[in-house]
Design an enzyme around this catalytic site. Sequence first.
Site, PDB file in Angstrom:
ATOM      1  N   SER A  79       0.836  -1.191   0.000  1.00 53.04           N
ATOM      2  CA  SER A  79       0.000   0.000   0.000  1.00 53.04           C
ATOM      3  C   SER A  79       0.883   1.257   0.000  1.00 53.04           C
ATOM      4  O   SER A  79       1.691   1.434  -0.895  1.00 53.04           O
ATOM      5  CB  SER A  79      -0.974  -0.052   1.178  1.00 53.04           C
ATOM      6  OG  SER A  79      -2.041   0.847   1.010  1.00 53.04           O
ATOM      7  N   ASP A 118      -9.907  -4.414  -5.034  1.00 53.93           N
ATOM      8  CA  ASP A 118      -9.163  -3.372  -4.340  1.00 53.93           C
ATOM      9  C   ASP A 118      -9.392  -2.049  -5.048  1.00 53.93           C
ATOM     10  O   ASP A 118      -9.217  -1.968  -6.271  1.00 53.93           O
ATOM     11  CB  ASP A 118      -7.671  -3.727  -4.349  1.00 53.93           C
ATOM     12  CG  ASP A 118      -6.801  -2.773  -3.550  1.00 53.93           C
ATOM     13  OD1 ASP A 118      -7.316  -1.757  -3.045  1.00 53.93           O
ATOM     14  OD2 ASP A 118      -5.595  -3.051  -3.433  1.00 53.93           O
ATOM     15  N   HIS A 125      -7.499  -5.799  -0.851  1.00 54.29           N
ATOM     16  CA  HIS A 125      -6.349  -5.097  -0.298  1.00 54.29           C
ATOM     17  C   HIS A 125      -5.930  -5.752   1.020  1.00 54.29           C
ATOM     18  O   HIS A 125      -6.757  -6.251   1.775  1.00 54.29           O
ATOM     19  CB  HIS A 125      -6.755  -3.642  -0.048  1.00 54.29           C
ATOM     20  CG  HIS A 125      -5.612  -2.715   0.198  1.00 54.29           C
ATOM     21  ND1 HIS A 125      -4.860  -2.170  -0.819  1.00 54.29           N
ATOM     22  CD2 HIS A 125      -5.099  -2.216   1.353  1.00 54.29           C
ATOM     23  CE1 HIS A 125      -3.954  -1.379  -0.306  1.00 54.29           C
ATOM     24  NE2 HIS A 125      -4.056  -1.394   1.010  1.00 54.29           N
TER      25      HIS A 125
END
Length: 320
Positions: free
Chosen positions: A163, A261, A291
């Site tokens: 991320s 995601d 995610h």
Amino acid sequence: MSVVPELEAFLELAEFSRMTGKSQALHDLSPAQARLEFEMSAGVLDEPLSGVDSYDLRLPARDGFSLPARLYRAPQLTPQPLPVVVYFHGGGYVIGSLDSHDGLCRRLAHAGQFAVLAVDYRLAPEWVFPTAVQDACDAVNWLLREGARHGLDATRVAFAGDSAGGTLSTVLAILAVRDPQEVAIVPRAQVLLYPVTDGSCKRESHQRFAHGYLLETATMDWFYGHYTRTTADVQDWRLSPLLAPDVSGVAPALVYLAGFDPLHDEGLAYAAKLEQAGNEVVRWEEPGMTHDFMRMSGLLEEVAGIHERLAGWLDERLAG
């Protein structure tokens, strides 16, 4: 393709908890509350893994701040200098820590022939852009100066993160080529796990998976609101590397995406940008996952194999 059944059941439970008032979305909490929620999630998503040695360090930042870090290695590895994966946790620059990603880092160190150096960069809103970038640079440069004292080979390094940590990794990889005074180590690889690559616009996946798939589009907006100084910061390539003017000559990249995601499309676009610039790029995808799947070893049995596969790819790039 649908969400894998175990993960779908988890998402349904999380949504029920929110509907009944037992929990709230991260973007409805204060940063302190959100950090606590995220730390607690680590115990739900993952299981402790024994058999990996670790110890904590402090790395000096350019302004005198002392950055927490944690070094992991499997005890069976021989004591000569080891290749090292410098790992940056996710959390939108607002949440996340060494502890929230301790399970993931232990599993990578256990699966590979390398050490893992996890870095705890400073978080927003207490520390805004570009503090996290500068902290990441300073941590990497510490490795060049001091790594040998800890049995680490600074000539065999990969930058990795999930991320926002994936964003930091790719920014470091660009700086290593474009500004060696800022990043003095040239990595052999970069691993971008469902990275944030463009805060300047929203793509189709931001709309399609805006709610109900763990990371939410509103939460991303909340992260940006805390991390940026002005709205212009999202146009800075160090926050939105998809806007970087030149990404040629960077380290081979593994871009690993989740099918459900909000960040899927911007990750895909960044992989294409790297390819178009002539770089070596490997793109993997977990079409039935959301995610943060890399932290879900306790929830999804297939994640153990994902860790092994990723560690194998890193071993190939860091060998010799």
